[in-house]
Each structure stands twice: as structure tokens, then as C-alpha cells.
Design a protein around this motif. Structure first.
Motif, short mmCIF file in Angstrom:
data_model
loop_
_atom_site.label_atom_id
_atom_site.label_comp_id
_atom_site.label_asym_id
_atom_site.label_seq_id
_atom_site.Cartn_x
_atom_site.Cartn_y
_atom_site.Cartn_z
N ILE A 65 0.66 26.44 -25.98
CA ILE A 65 1.96 27.17 -24.92
C ILE A 65 1.52 28.00 -26.80
CG2 ILE A 65 3.88 27.41 -25.23
CD1 ILE A 65 3.55 24.49 -23.48
N GLY A 66 1.47 26.92 -28.38
CA GLY A 66 1.71 28.63 -29.20
C GLY A 66 1.16 29.22 -29.39
N LEU A 67 -0.57 29.08 -28.88
CA LEU A 67 -1.71 30.56 -28.88
C LEU A 67 -0.89 31.32 -27.93
CD1 LEU A 67 -4.64 28.44 -28.87
CD2 LEU A 67 -3.56 29.84 -31.13
N LEU A 68 -0.29 31.13 -26.88
CA LEU A 68 0.12 32.31 -25.57
C LEU A 68 1.32 32.70 -26.40
CD1 LEU A 68 0.55 33.12 -23.14
CD2 LEU A 68 1.60 31.18 -22.31
N GLY A 76 5.01 31.06 -32.33
CA GLY A 76 4.24 30.36 -31.63
C GLY A 76 2.80 30.19 -32.88
N THR A 77 3.12 30.60 -33.98
CA THR A 77 2.40 29.25 -35.14
C THR A 77 3.53 28.20 -35.27
OG1 THR A 77 3.11 31.32 -36.43
CG2 THR A 77 0.93 31.09 -36.01
N LEU A 78 4.49 28.11 -35.76
CA LEU A 78 5.62 27.24 -35.78
C LEU A 78 5.36 25.88 -34.98
CD1 LEU A 78 8.77 28.73 -36.88
CD2 LEU A 78 7.46 27.54 -38.24
N LEU A 79 5.54 26.27 -33.41
CA LEU A 79 4.71 25.25 -32.76
C LEU A 79 2.54 24.77 -32.55
CD1 LEU A 79 5.96 24.36 -29.89
CD2 LEU A 79 4.99 26.21 -28.48
N LEU A 118 0.80 19.54 -34.41
CA LEU A 118 0.10 18.59 -35.23
C LEU A 118 0.32 18.11 -35.67
CD1 LEU A 118 -2.42 21.89 -36.75
CD2 LEU A 118 -3.50 20.05 -34.96
N LEU A 119 1.54 18.32 -36.23
CA LEU A 119 3.12 17.11 -36.99
C LEU A 119 3.08 16.15 -36.19
CD1 LEU A 119 5.28 19.48 -39.49
CD2 LEU A 119 3.08 17.56 -39.83
N CYS A 120 3.05 16.42 -34.71
CA CYS A 120 3.21 15.48 -33.86
C CYS A 120 1.88 14.86 -33.60
CB CYS A 120 3.79 16.19 -32.51
SG CYS A 120 4.08 15.59 -30.80
N GLY A 121 0.53 15.32 -33.28
CA GLY A 121 -0.25 14.66 -33.27
C GLY A 121 -0.35 13.53 -34.30
N GLY A 122 0.40 13.90 -35.40
CA GLY A 122 -0.45 12.83 -36.07
C GLY A 122 0.41 11.18 -36.17
N LEU A 123 1.95 11.99 -36.04
CA LEU A 123 2.92 11.01 -35.76
C LEU A 123 2.57 10.04 -34.82
CD1 LEU A 123 6.57 10.22 -36.18
CD2 LEU A 123 6.81 11.90 -34.12
N LEU A 124 1.88 10.67 -33.71
CA LEU A 124 1.45 9.46 -32.54
C LEU A 124 0.70 8.73 -33.07
CD1 LEU A 124 1.94 12.29 -29.44
CD2 LEU A 124 2.76 10.36 -29.49
N ARG A 125 -0.21 9.17 -33.71
CA ARG A 125 -1.35 9.10 -34.09
C ARG A 125 -0.71 7.51 -35.30
NH1 ARG A 125 -5.08 5.62 -34.79
NH2 ARG A 125 -7.66 6.05 -36.02
N TRP A 126 0.11 7.76 -35.85
CA TRP A 126 1.02 7.02 -37.28
C TRP A 126 0.76 5.64 -35.69
CZ3 TRP A 126 5.91 7.98 -40.23
CH2 TRP A 126 6.51 6.49 -41.37
N ILE A 166 0.73 25.29 -42.06
CA ILE A 166 0.56 25.87 -40.82
C ILE A 166 2.07 26.36 -40.78
CG2 ILE A 166 0.00 26.64 -38.27
CD1 ILE A 166 -1.74 25.32 -38.12
N VAL A 167 2.48 25.55 -40.45
CA VAL A 167 4.42 25.28 -40.48
C VAL A 167 4.80 26.13 -42.08
CG1 VAL A 167 6.29 24.43 -41.00
CG2 VAL A 167 4.93 23.26 -38.83
N LEU A 168 4.32 26.10 -43.12
CA LEU A 168 4.92 26.36 -43.71
C LEU A 168 4.30 28.04 -44.04
CD1 LEU A 168 4.53 24.37 -47.67
CD2 LEU A 168 6.40 24.61 -46.05
N LEU A 169 3.06 28.22 -43.89
CA LEU A 169 2.87 29.64 -43.86
C LEU A 169 3.84 29.93 -42.57
CD1 LEU A 169 -1.52 28.99 -44.00
CD2 LEU A 169 0.07 30.17 -45.74
N ALA A 170 3.81 29.64 -41.38
CA ALA A 170 4.74 30.26 -40.69
C ALA A 170 5.88 30.98 -40.79
CB ALA A 170 4.89 29.23 -39.69
N LEU A 171 6.61 30.09 -41.88
CA LEU A 171 7.62 29.90 -42.71
C LEU A 171 8.11 31.27 -43.66
CD1 LEU A 171 9.62 26.35 -43.02
CD2 LEU A 171 9.68 28.26 -40.96
#
Length: 155
Positions: free
Chosen positions: A71-74, A84-87, A92-100, A127-132
Motif C-alpha cells: 500500500i505504501g508503494l502504491l 507512502g514512504t512513511l507507511l 517495518l516498525l510494525c514488523g519489529g513490534l510483532l516480532r518482539w 525510512i521514517v526519518l528520511l521521509a520526514l
């Protein structure tokens, strides 16, 4: 540790590992095997749902993260680069949170839990910092980066 031969079983000396399939201790060596026969599943790499559930339900964590990235790429392709890049970074942050948090995340587990969390977290944060900081009208300005660019690129 030595064992005495029992019946017609061969004697095993210095058994240093877990028993084989029949329950007998086996002799091992510290050398790496010539051929790899299998690989260990990463910790937490088990199913995220019971085995009788359909495949998408068993692998919902990786489907969630890849769906958010898609969805972010779209959104990025539809000319909303920052959103899109924030998404993508948030996915990725959500993936890290799920893994934790989750004990079993299926195919989202690639390496050890610690390495996965650090990798997803660092890449998502970058990616979030670069998007900001993207131009024009950055939402985040880091002063020393402007000075560094000024001193490294000269006319």
C-alpha cells in the motif's frame, strides 16, 4: 563418558550430544559437516495460528507487513511520496513490534529474535526519518546535516 555395549549395539565413547532417533547417544565432532542436511528454524518461526488454520491465517504477520509495504508503494506511485514512504517505514516498525511481542510469527522470523527486531527497527526508523526530511518543506530539520553538506560540497 563411556557406555558399555548392550546386546549387539556398538560401544559409543565420548558421546557429547543428544541421542539419535533410537535414543542411543551418538558421537559428534566439532568439525562442520561436509554437506548441510537441514537448517534450524529461527526462534519464533513457528506458525502464528494452529496448523489446521488456512495458510493465510497461519502467516498473517508477514502478510500484514508486506500488505502495508505494498500500500505504501502504491501511495508513493500515486505521487504522495512522503505519505507512502512513511507507511513503508511504519510497516517495518510494525514488523519489529510483532516480532518482539508475538511468540510465533511464521515467515516474518528470518534470523534470531534480537537481530530481527534490531533490523526491522533500524530500517523502519531510517525510512521514517528520511521521509520526514524530504524536500520541499521538510517536517524535520536536523541542523548539523545542513552544516555538514555545506562544508563537504563546495563550489
Amino acid at each position: 563418558m563411556s557406555t558399555e555395549p548392550v546386546g549387539d549395539e556398538p560401544e559409543v565413547r565420548d558421546a557429547v550430544s543428544a541421542p539419535d532417533a533410537e535414543g542411543r547417544p551418538r558421537r559428534t565432532t566439532r568439525r562442520f559437516p561436509l554437506f548441510t542436511r537441514d537448517t534450524a528454524r529461527p526462534e519464533g518461526g513457528g506458525r502464528a495460528a494452529p496448523g489446521d488454520a488456512p495458510a493465510p491465517a497461519r502467516q498473517w504477520p508477514i502478510l500484514l507487513v508486506t500488505g502495508l509495504v505494498a500500500i505504501g508503494l502504491l501511495v508513493t506511485a500515486l505521487d504522495a511520496f512522503r505519505a507512502g514512504t512513511l507507511l513503508i517505514g511504519a510497516a517495518l516498525l510494525c514488523g519489529g513490534l510483532l516480532r518482539w511481542i508475538l511468540p510465533g510469527v511464521g515467515m516474518l522470523a528470518v534470523r534470531s529474535r534480537f537481530t530481527d527486531i534490531v533490523t526491522y527497527g533500524v530500517l523502519g526508523t531510517a525510512i521514517v526519518l528520511l521521509a520526514l526530511m524530504v524536500q520541499p518543506n521538510p517536517l524535520l530539520e536536523i541542523p548539523f546535516l545542513k552544516d555538514t553538506l555545506h562544508f563537504t560540497v563546495s563550489n
